[in-house]
Design a protein around this motif. Structure first.
Motif, PDB file in Angstrom:
ATOM      1  N   GLN A   1       3.572   5.681  -5.683  1.00 10.32           N
ATOM      2  CA  GLN A   1       3.335   5.747  -7.121  1.00 10.32           C
ATOM      3  C   GLN A   1       2.321   6.843  -7.452  1.00 10.32           C
ATOM      4  O   GLN A   1       2.543   7.660  -8.344  1.00 10.32           O
TER       5      GLN A   1
ATOM      6  N   ARG B   1       0.830  -1.195   0.000  1.00  9.33           N
ATOM      7  CA  ARG B   1       0.000   0.000   0.000  1.00  9.33           C
ATOM      8  C   ARG B   1       0.875   1.260   0.000  1.00  9.33           C
ATOM      9  O   ARG B   1       0.554   2.240  -0.664  1.00  9.33           O
TER      10      ARG B   1
ATOM     11  N   ARG C   1       2.103   1.780  -3.463  1.00  7.85           N
ATOM     12  CA  ARG C   1       1.044   2.338  -4.313  1.00  7.85           C
ATOM     13  C   ARG C   1       0.846   3.825  -4.020  1.00  7.85           C
ATOM     14  O   ARG C   1       0.664   4.630  -4.943  1.00  7.85           O
TER      15      ARG C   1
END
Length: 73
Positions: free
Chosen positions: A48, A42, A45
């Motif tokens: 990102q 997580r 992510r």
């Protein structure tokens, strides 16, 4: 002075201190740190998405929380 004129003066670096009623000022930037444990996938992510948004992980989380809290009222 309109809001737009005030903003232009501020953005231009003009001294606007005499235009502000400091007795009515409220400090809204008191910051309190919060620890948040997340799975590594997580966090990756989040990083990102933060990169795609040209911001930091912390700023992205803060923005999302603010949006959610404003919608909860």
């Amino acid at each position: 002075m309109s809001n737009e004129e005030f903003d232009r003066s501020f953005d231009a670096g003009d001294d606007i201190s005499d235009l502000i009623d400091w007795s009515a000022a409220v400090r809204i930037n008191d910051i309190e740190r919060v620890a948040l444990d997340l799975p590594a996938w997580r966090v990756r992510r989040l990083d990102q998405l933060a990169t795609e948004s040209a911001t930091t992980r912390e700023a992205l989380i803060a923005r999302w929380l603010a949006e959610r809290l404003e919608g909860a009222a």
